[in-house]
Design an enzyme around this catalytic site. Structure first.
Site, PDB file in Angstrom:
ATOM      1  CD  GLU A 296     -37.463  35.448  41.933  1.00  0.00           C
ATOM      2  OE1 GLU A 296     -38.042  34.431  42.383  1.00  0.00           O
ATOM      3  OE2 GLU A 296     -36.500  35.379  41.145  1.00  0.00           O
TER       4      GLU A 296
ATOM      5  CB  SER B  35      -0.777  21.536  13.364  1.00  0.00           C
ATOM      6  OG  SER B  35      -0.775  21.783  11.985  1.00  0.00           O
TER       7      SER B  35
END
Length: 868
Positions: A113, A396
């Site tokens: 950082e 389906s």
């Protein structure tokens, strides 16, 4: 006289003076570049002054440093649709002193950082310069210039906007913070304020959540995971996120630690040899946390994707998120399903072999009401699966999306379009889940019974006539991505090779219930910032298909749920519901997606590795759907019926697009009987009329329930119906003398036009009338002359009836009148042809008279080879 030399000199001098006096002075001009430079310099000075003044204003209006705000967290708050907080959502934190944070954890955070954290005074000019270069070369946003101190200031005091004023205040407060607090104090506050995913704030909470240990005990492998999380908590989350992304981020942190000398090359390589799943050891979650974490994860994604917020804008800023979640229903569904408090086959869900996921959303708005999965995290679980949001082959349930929907949309097919159920040709040859073929019938019938070969033929017809783009665009407009082979849309999409989540499927089917309006599924209704400003959801509905397409699909899908041939097992609802079943290869996945005008619900169940072959055979998905649809309807009231739009007309049992006259609305005429003949015994006065009939031809043209009506017309002109039968013969008796004509017509039902009657076939039979003998009168004169006169009785041919054969039999004449049918071998009149009885499979069409129902053939197919 010549002028003197002196006079000439004086004139010359005077003239020169006059000329010199009238001449203007010549001025030197500055070059253009000097003018531009001067103007630019002046503008620069003005800009510096203005910037300086604005900086003074920004600093003067900056908030004061407040230690309470530096220490406290401001977690994201999730609010239910009823205005209640969703507990367990991002509000967990345990504060820890810097002395109890392992050194390797501190090193990992500083390396990734802010590597010069211990050197700068709150602002890192070298970092800012590097960020500027990176943004210019790699694009805006490629790298940020904020230090740990600046990030802490932003999370604690400032709004999330990107204005210059906020950035100036951030830098000023960072300088001020560094003067008032030590580096250790700043790092401690920073590590306790960050959001680390899974609803936890602070590094101690994260360490216990992911590793089940305090942060004082984490090693460098674990520290690298934790240090990488604040950048993208939802994406890098090692449990709820993608573990490949977690590894990518962990490697970045480890590389930074190696660069700064905190770990060796050997340690770096050893860390990368261990899978993320083997590093983490999660702690057990509460029930409330388990129910809420899926919501929290989705909210994070929506804030980034739909609202355009960055991580720093979302976490630690006190953001309020108003969701569409019905807290009561969401909690009840999850609790009841996880505790088997639902009426399903067998009484309990086999959680050791199957998983389940479901989504309930508002049909009209696309807002998610509840999300459900079958599992709850336990101690040691290596990954969390939000099964409601995972993509699976859809079986389906794809048929309305990839086959019939595109056909109606592009070809304006009616619901009575005739399709063929027969073996397929080509490379893709799936079978039906029922083990036979049913010839020709309507699109409505084949969608209701979930036939596979007709669906593939519908897919192929649309593709060949309108191009594969017609199918692609229809599916994508509903949020479903087709499967491809290169650039070609696979034919297997017709039966469900495409993958989608229950959330995607619920939203896709909801569009059928809203006249074709599709709304992207979403959770967030509104967000509110800590300064009181708010943003409403940017999600808007769009027209995905024509309203006639949506309604005609809905009307057919009603038959799936409530029709006699439907594949939905639990039974019809007392209100208007439409939906579709789906099953993939080897029953690996089972689906039911259904909807009303109020709610759309999609449910998936699927096998885990090693599950038995029959584990997913019961239709759990259908029964879970029934349970949830009952519950939401009980809670909110019975829905309205689906309303037919003006663009749709009804003819018989079928629907078609207004203004069109599709060919499928004009079925072939019902085939007529042939080969009619009469067989009659005059002495016994009994017999029969028989004929032949092409049952296969009638069935191929979509006719069912074939019967025959036989009418008898006697010589005196009287008519009577001899009988109506499903056979090819009928008994007759007591024929009168003279010609008797029998007329046979076939009757049948066509789903397009209702009851139909064929052209007639006829056969005649003739009985000659017998002459009565003449009665002789007594005449004495005749008697007297009898010996002399020859007898009249013996003249002629000696036959009273005058027909010359003396056998008393009438003439058997046979004729046919089938004006619409050409003469065939079957029409010979000999009556020897055997009648046919349907197709070779012996499987009736819907409504045939043998009483068999296609329901008995309900079974399970697959996404690639046949499913229901």
């Amino acid at each position: 006289m010549e002028r003197s030399r002196v006079a000439r000199r004086q004139d010359s001098t005077t003239n020169k003076r006059k000329k010199t006096g009238k001449q203007p002075k010549t001025k030197s001009k500055k070059p253009m570049w000097k003018r531009i430079f001067l103007l630019g310099f002046m503008l620069f000075i003005a800009a510096v002054i203005a910037f300086g003044a604005y900086t003074v204003y920004a600093i003067a209006t900056a908030p004061e440093l407040d230690e309470e705000k530096l220490v406290d967290t401001y977690p994201i708050q999730l609010i239910s649709a009823e205005g209640e907080p969703l507990e367990g959502a991002g509000q967990i934190r345990e504060y820890v002193s810097i002395d109890d944070i392992s050194e390797v954890m501190q090193q990992a955070v500083v390396s990734i950082e802010d590597r010069r954290f211990y050197e700068h005074n709150g602002i890192d000019l070298r970092r800012i310069g590097g960020a500027v270069v990176a943004n210019l070369t790699d694009g805006f946003g490629a790298e940020g210039g904020s230090t740990i101190t600046q990030q802490l200031v932003k999370q604690s005091f400032l709004s999330t906007d990107k204005k210059l004023k906020r950035k100036l205040q951030e830098q000023w407060l960072a300088l001020k913070l560094e003067r008032e607090y030590t580096k250790e104090q700043i790092l401690e506050m920073y590590l306790n304020k960050n959001y680390y995913g899974s609803g936890g704030y602070g590094v101690q909470t994260a360490s216990k959540r992911y590793f089940n240990k305090p942060v004082s005990e984490v090693n460098y492998q674990e520290a690298a995971i934790l240090a990488g999380l604040p950048q993208r908590p939802s994406a890098y989350d090692p449990i709820n996120g993608d573990q490949e992304l977690t590894r990518y981020r962990q490697e970045q942190v480890l590389s930074a630690m190696k660069r700064d000398g905190h770990i060796s090359e050997e340690q770096y390589n050893e860390a990368l040899d261990v899978a993320i799943a083997d590093v983490i050891s999660p702690g057990e979650e509460t029930e409330e946390e388990a129910f809420t974490r899926a919501i929290y994860s989705r909210v994070q994604a929506e804030l980034e994707e739909d609202y355009g917020l960055e991580q720093s804008d979302i976490y630690g800023t006190g953001l309020k998120v108003y969701t569409s979640i019905n807290k009561e229903l969401h909690t009840k569904f999850n609790s009841d399903i996880k505790s088997d408090n639902v009426n399903i086959p067998g009484g309990s869900f086999p959680a050791d072999e199957l998983r389940m996921g479901a989504t309930v959303l508002n049909t009209k708005t696309g807002e998610i009401v509840a999300i459900i999965d079958s599992q709850q995290a336990k101690q040691g679980d290596k990954s969390y699966r939000d099964y409601s949001n995972e993509k699976r082959q859809i079986g389906s349930t794809a048929k309305p999306i990839f086959d019939y929907g595109p056909g109606i949309e592009n070809g304006q097919w009616s619901t009575g379009k005739i399709l063929l159920d027969a073996p397929l040709e080509g490379s893709y040859k799936p079978n039906n889940y029922y083990q036979e073929y049913r010839g020709q019938n309507t699109m409505r019938y084949f969608l209701t019974i979930s036939g596979n070969t007709p669906a593939v033929r519908a897919f192929q017809e649309v593709r060949d006539e309108f191009g594969q783009g017609a199918i692609e665009s229809f599916a994508k407009n509903l949020g479903v991505e087709p499967m491809y082979a290169g650039e070609e849309v696979l034919e297997a999409n017709a039966l469900g090779a495409a993958e989608a989540s229950t959330t995607q499927m619920a939203a896709a089917y909801a569009a059928f219930g809203t006249n074709g309006m599709y709304t992207k599924p979403h959770l967030i209704q509104k967000i509110e910032f800590n300064d009181g400003s708010s943003i409403n959801s940017p999600i808007k509905a769009k027209q995905a298909m024509e309203d006639y397409t949506a309604y005609m699909l809905t009307d057919m899908l009603r038959d799936v749920v409530s029709g006699a041939n439907g594949t939905y097992e639990p039974g019809a609802f007392p209100w208007d519901v439409a939906g579709k079943t789906g099953t993939t290869n080897d029953e690996q996945d089972k689906w039911f997606t259904g909807y009303t005008t109020d709610y759309s619900i999609s449910v998936w169940t699927g096998k885990v590795s090693g599950a038995s072959e029959t584990a997913n055979k019961p239709n759990y998905a259908q029964y879970y759907f029934e349970y949830m649809m009952q519950q939401v309807t009980n809670a909110t009231g019975q829905p309205d019926r689906f309303q037919r739009p003006d663009s749709v007309l009804s003819l018989g049992n079928e629907l078609y697009v207004k203004g069109t006259k599709p060919k499928d609305l004009q079925p072939e005429k019902l085939v007529a009987p042939t080969g009619a003949s009469v067989n009659y015994d005059e002495e016994a006065q009994t017999g029969s009329v028989s004929w032949s009939y092409d049952f296969d031809g009638a069935q191929a043209d979509g006719y069912t329930d074939v019967t025959f009506t036989v009418t008898q017309k006697s010589a005196d002109g009287s008519e009577q119906v001899v009988g109506t039968t499903g056979e090819t013969s009928v008994n007759i008796a007591n024929l009168a003398e003279g010609d008797t004509t029998f007329t046979i017509v076939a009757n049948a039902t066509n789903p397009l036009t209702g009851e139909q009657q064929s052209a007639p076939a006829q056969a005649s039979y003739s009985i000659e009338p017998k002459e009565e003998p003449k009665e002789e009168e007594e005449n004495p004169s005749d008697e007297e002359n009898s010996e002399d006169e020859p007898s009249d009785e013996n003249n002629g041919n000696g036959n009273e009836n005058g027909n010359g054969n003396g056998d008393g039999n009438g003439e058997d004449t046979t004729s046919e009148q089938t004006p619409d049918e050409p003469a065939t071998d079957e029409g010979s009149g000999e009556g020897t042809d055997e009648p046919t009885d349907g197709d070779d499979s012996g499987t009736p069409l819907e409504g045939q008279s043998n009483g068999e129902s296609s329901d008995t053939n309900r079974g399970n197919g697959n996404s690639n080879n046949g499913n229901n």
